[in-house]
Design a protein around this motif. Structure first.
Motif, PDB file in Angstrom:
ATOM      1  N   CYS A   9       0.813  -1.233   0.000  1.00 20.99           N
ATOM      2  CA  CYS A   9       0.000   0.000   0.000  1.00 20.99           C
ATOM      3  C   CYS A   9       0.834   1.265   0.000  1.00 20.99           C
ATOM      4  N   THR A  10       1.940   1.282   0.730  1.00 19.96           N
ATOM      5  CA  THR A  10       2.697   2.524   0.867  1.00 19.96           C
ATOM      6  C   THR A  10       3.401   2.892  -0.435  1.00 19.96           C
ATOM      7  N   LEU A  11       3.835   1.872  -1.180  1.00 22.17           N
ATOM      8  CA  LEU A  11       4.534   2.162  -2.430  1.00 22.17           C
ATOM      9  C   LEU A  11       3.593   2.712  -3.502  1.00 22.17           C
ATOM     10  N   LYS A  12       2.290   2.562  -3.262  1.00 18.25           N
ATOM     11  CA  LYS A  12       1.322   3.120  -4.198  1.00 18.25           C
ATOM     12  C   LYS A  12       0.866   4.498  -3.762  1.00 18.25           C
ATOM     13  N   ASN A  13       1.334   4.942  -2.597  1.00 27.24           N
ATOM     14  CA  ASN A  13       0.907   6.232  -2.082  1.00 27.24           C
ATOM     15  C   ASN A  13       2.105   7.104  -1.691  1.00 27.24           C
ATOM     16  N   LYS A  14       2.483   7.045  -0.425  1.00 24.57           N
ATOM     17  CA  LYS A  14       3.524   7.967   0.045  1.00 24.57           C
ATOM     18  C   LYS A  14       4.929   7.590  -0.395  1.00 24.57           C
ATOM     19  N   ALA A  15       5.122   6.355  -0.806  1.00 17.35           N
ATOM     20  CA  ALA A  15       6.478   5.945  -1.200  1.00 17.35           C
ATOM     21  C   ALA A  15       6.525   5.603  -2.696  1.00 17.35           C
ATOM     22  N   LYS A  16       5.907   6.464  -3.498  1.00 19.89           N
ATOM     23  CA  LYS A  16       5.869   6.195  -4.952  1.00 19.89           C
ATOM     24  C   LYS A  16       7.276   6.098  -5.552  1.00 19.89           C
ATOM     25  N   ASP A  17       8.208   6.865  -4.996  1.00 18.80           N
ATOM     26  CA  ASP A  17       9.581   6.822  -5.515  1.00 18.80           C
ATOM     27  C   ASP A  17      10.196   5.434  -5.357  1.00 18.80           C
ATOM     28  N   LEU A  18       9.921   4.839  -4.215  1.00 19.27           N
ATOM     29  CA  LEU A  18      10.479   3.516  -3.941  1.00 19.27           C
ATOM     30  C   LEU A  18      10.008   2.542  -5.011  1.00 19.27           C
ATOM     31  N   LEU A 235      12.870   8.618  10.875  1.00 20.98           N
ATOM     32  CA  LEU A 235      14.172   9.284  10.923  1.00 20.98           C
ATOM     33  C   LEU A 235      14.020  10.752  10.521  1.00 20.98           C
ATOM     34  N   GLU A 236      13.235  10.993   9.479  1.00 17.84           N
ATOM     35  CA  GLU A 236      13.082  12.379   9.022  1.00 17.84           C
ATOM     36  C   GLU A 236      12.305  13.216  10.040  1.00 17.84           C
ATOM     37  N   LYS A 237      11.251  12.655  10.621  1.00 16.72           N
ATOM     38  CA  LYS A 237      10.450  13.399  11.600  1.00 16.72           C
ATOM     39  C   LYS A 237      11.241  13.706  12.856  1.00 16.72           C
ATOM     40  N   SER A 238      12.236  12.878  13.146  1.00 19.00           N
ATOM     41  CA  SER A 238      13.006  13.113  14.365  1.00 19.00           C
ATOM     42  C   SER A 238      14.041  14.209  14.138  1.00 19.00           C
ATOM     43  N   GLY A 239      14.032  14.782  12.934  1.00 22.18           N
ATOM     44  CA  GLY A 239      14.919  15.908  12.656  1.00 22.18           C
ATOM     45  C   GLY A 239      16.262  15.512  12.071  1.00 22.18           C
ATOM     46  N   ALA A 240      16.253  14.472  11.229  1.00 27.64           N
ATOM     47  CA  ALA A 240      17.506  14.004  10.629  1.00 27.64           C
ATOM     48  C   ALA A 240      18.193  15.143   9.876  1.00 27.64           C
ATOM     49  N   ASP A 241      19.478  15.357  10.188  1.00 29.04           N
ATOM     50  CA  ASP A 241      20.224  16.366   9.449  1.00 29.04           C
ATOM     51  C   ASP A 241      21.190  15.680   8.489  1.00 29.04           C
TER      52      ASP A 241
ATOM     53  N   ALA B 104     -10.663   4.904  14.621  1.00 37.11           N
ATOM     54  CA  ALA B 104     -10.561   5.824  13.484  1.00 37.11           C
ATOM     55  C   ALA B 104     -10.558   7.279  13.956  1.00 37.11           C
ATOM     56  N   ASP B 105     -11.254   7.549  15.061  1.00 38.52           N
ATOM     57  CA  ASP B 105     -11.310   8.929  15.570  1.00 38.52           C
ATOM     58  C   ASP B 105      -9.948   9.431  16.041  1.00 38.52           C
ATOM     59  N   ASN B 106      -9.077   8.498  16.413  1.00 41.33           N
ATOM     60  CA  ASN B 106      -7.753   8.903  16.903  1.00 41.33           C
ATOM     61  C   ASN B 106      -6.819   9.313  15.761  1.00 41.33           C
ATOM     62  N   VAL B 107      -7.220   8.969  14.527  1.00 35.00           N
ATOM     63  CA  VAL B 107      -6.256   9.092  13.425  1.00 35.00           C
ATOM     64  C   VAL B 107      -5.978  10.530  12.969  1.00 35.00           C
ATOM     65  N   PRO B 108      -7.014  11.361  12.703  1.00 35.39           N
ATOM     66  CA  PRO B 108      -6.705  12.689  12.121  1.00 35.39           C
ATOM     67  C   PRO B 108      -5.604  13.467  12.842  1.00 35.39           C
ATOM     68  N   PRO B 109      -5.607  13.539  14.179  1.00 40.58           N
ATOM     69  CA  PRO B 109      -4.558  14.345  14.817  1.00 40.58           C
ATOM     70  C   PRO B 109      -3.138  13.790  14.664  1.00 40.58           C
ATOM     71  N   ILE B 110      -3.009  12.493  14.368  1.00 41.19           N
ATOM     72  CA  ILE B 110      -1.646  11.948  14.297  1.00 41.19           C
ATOM     73  C   ILE B 110      -1.115  11.902  12.870  1.00 41.19           C
ATOM     74  N   VAL B 111      -1.962  12.254  11.913  1.00 38.40           N
ATOM     75  CA  VAL B 111      -1.527  12.166  10.517  1.00 38.40           C
ATOM     76  C   VAL B 111      -0.994  13.506  10.045  1.00 38.40           C
ATOM     77  N   GLU B 113       1.242  15.260   6.405  1.00 43.66           N
ATOM     78  CA  GLU B 113       1.256  15.024   4.948  1.00 43.66           C
ATOM     79  C   GLU B 113       2.226  13.916   4.518  1.00 43.66           C
ATOM     80  N   ASP B 114       3.156  13.571   5.391  1.00 40.66           N
ATOM     81  CA  ASP B 114       4.134  12.533   5.020  1.00 40.66           C
ATOM     82  C   ASP B 114       3.821  11.160   5.617  1.00 40.66           C
ATOM     83  N   THR B 115       2.825  11.064   6.462  1.00 38.82           N
ATOM     84  CA  THR B 115       2.547   9.795   7.141  1.00 38.82           C
ATOM     85  C   THR B 115       2.403   8.647   6.141  1.00 38.82           C
ATOM     86  N   PRO B 116       3.267   7.639   6.238  1.00 39.53           N
ATOM     87  CA  PRO B 116       3.129   6.526   5.300  1.00 39.53           C
ATOM     88  C   PRO B 116       1.947   5.631   5.690  1.00 39.53           C
ATOM     89  N   GLN B 117       1.291   5.079   4.712  1.00 39.78           N
ATOM     90  CA  GLN B 117       0.173   4.160   4.969  1.00 39.78           C
ATOM     91  C   GLN B 117       0.620   3.061   5.926  1.00 39.78           C
TER      92      GLN B 117
END
Ligand code: SF4
Ligand code: SF4
Lengths: 263, 129
Positions: A9-18, A235-241, B104-111, B113-117
């Motif tokens: 699922c992720t490669l079809k959405n947020k990880a399209k590059d992968l 890693l990126e969210k934790s502020g990877a430099d 499902a109600d818990n989800v919106p606040p933790i997502v 734009e980069d959250t991977p599926q």
């Protein structure tokens, strides 16, 4: 060569590059990744409980699809790879589990663990060959110091993954060297980034991820590579430099097929 | 609720693992990346399951702190596979009506734009029935 491909699922959405770079690079190496029809999400993490059966059927269906076609089953995402391989291992070694699965799937015909599962890196090592890969490199990554981040899902449990020595792996380092770059060796390359804990406790994910990044940088890395969208995210969210890059992206770059994929 | 012995046997059956093989070396807890966040550590899960001391585990936050990193499973010198007990107890907890950890109600606040599926799918697999 044609192989069955489980993108997930992720490669079809947020990880399209992968996904895109995986397809394009494989093609350049003479391997066609044929996407499994109607694949369903693997579930992200394997449930070890003996009485969890239904949640593993999507993996069994993917395995059976490949085995019916006598093709290897290839995955790129570390999580899909882990879930599908652990499921296959259970189908091969746990008779009671396999029996229950086959009752669910009676109409589809039986499955008993015949498929051969390869992570994309194993495909490069075992089906293509790192020597062949080396010859196909158009833009050598010479001089680049790269840290291979295995995380937890690629290697463990070792008996089910069968990919490499879970405590002293070499496959990703050999991959880096085949592309002409230098592989940095570091202690935390097979420790966890925090995984799904970022839902429950972002601070814990940050703590784990920071420790990983610090360790890679202390070993002299200029870049961390991963096959896992969740590792990259944490890693990126934790502020990877330091850049955290997918394995297929540096592969596409080295093979000189990266640009076309932006079309 | 179930009697203690039944619950103990049920957890062991679901886990598919055997706590009696443990030699109390503590290596599982030493290698656990969630150690600091856990009230009961992996070696304690093994021991408490063996003793039938299940209720405290069922009610412990530790159930939701395990990362499923398989480090304890890989590194236990006796092949006990401690995380299998954490999983069996967690499933027993969240399989009770209304006990889902994540909805499902818990989800919106933790997502963002980069959250991977993968993150949401994995969290739901572990925290929700
Ligand atoms: S590592 Fe294994 S043998 Fe040692 S305490 Fe943990 S479960 Fe027991
Ligand atoms: S699987 Fe869970 S209990 Fe075992 S080492 Fe990892 S986080 Fe700790």
């Amino acid at each position: 060569m044609k192989v069955s491909y489980f993108p997930g699922c992720t490669l079809k959405n947020k990880a399209k590059d992968l996904d895109l770079y995986a397809l394009r690079s494989a093609e350049a190496l003479g391997v066609t990744l044929e996407e499994i029809e109607n694949w369903q999400c693997c579930g992200g993490v394997f449930t070890t409980a003996e009485d969890e059966v239904a949640t593993k059927l999507s993996s069994v269906r993917a395995l059976k699809y490949a085995s019916d076609r006598s093709q290897p089953l290839v995955t790129v995402c570390s999580a899909c790879h882990n879930v599908i391989k652990q499921t296959n291992y259970a189908m091969q070694n746990n008779k009671a589990f396999a029996d229950k699965v086959n009752r669910y799937m009676a109409e589809d015909g039986g499955y008993n663990g015949e498929a051969e599962v390869y992570h994309y890196l194993e495909m490069l090592r075992d089906l293509v060959g790192f020597d062949t890969l080396k010859e196909k490199v158009a833009n050598s990554l010479k001089g680049k110091k790269i840290a291979a981040y295995y995380g937890c899902l690629l290697l463990r449990p070792g008996k089910a993954m069968g990919m490499d020595d879970p405590e002293n792996p070499t496959i990703m380092e050999d991959f880096i060297r085949a592309l002409g770059a230098d592989a940095v060796i570091w202690a935390k390359r097979n420790e966890c980034c925090g995984g799904y804990i970022s839902v429950e406790s972002p601070e814990t994910a940050k703590k784990n991820s920071n420790a990983v990044i610090r360790n890679a940088k202390a070993a002299g890395a200029e870049m961390i590579i991963t096959a896992c969208p969740l590792c990259k995210y944490n890693l990126e969210k934790s502020g990877a430099d330091i850049p955290v890059v997918y394995i297929t992206e540096i592969l596409a770059e080295a093979l000189g097929v990266k640009e076309d994929t932006n079309a | 609720m179930h009697n203690t012995e039944y619950l103990r046997d049920e957890i062991i059956r679901i886990s598919g693992a055997n706590p009696a093989k443990c030699m109390r070396c503590g290596k599982c807890s030493a290698t656990c990346p969630a150690y600091d966040e856990m009230e009961y550590h992996p070696h304690q899960f093994v021991n408490m399951v063996e003793c039938g001391d299940i209720e405290p585990l069922l009610n412990s936050e530790s159930l939701y702190m395990c990362l499923s990193c398989f480090a304890c499973i890989e590194r236990c010198p006796r092949g006990v596979e401690p995380a299998k007990f954490v999983e069996a107890v967690r499933l027993t907890a969240i399989r009770q009506q209304g006990a889902n950890r994540l909805t499902a109600d818990n989800v919106p606040p933790i997502v963002d734009e980069d959250t991977p599926q993968q993150l949401l799918v994995s969290a739901f697999r572990k925290y929700t029935k």
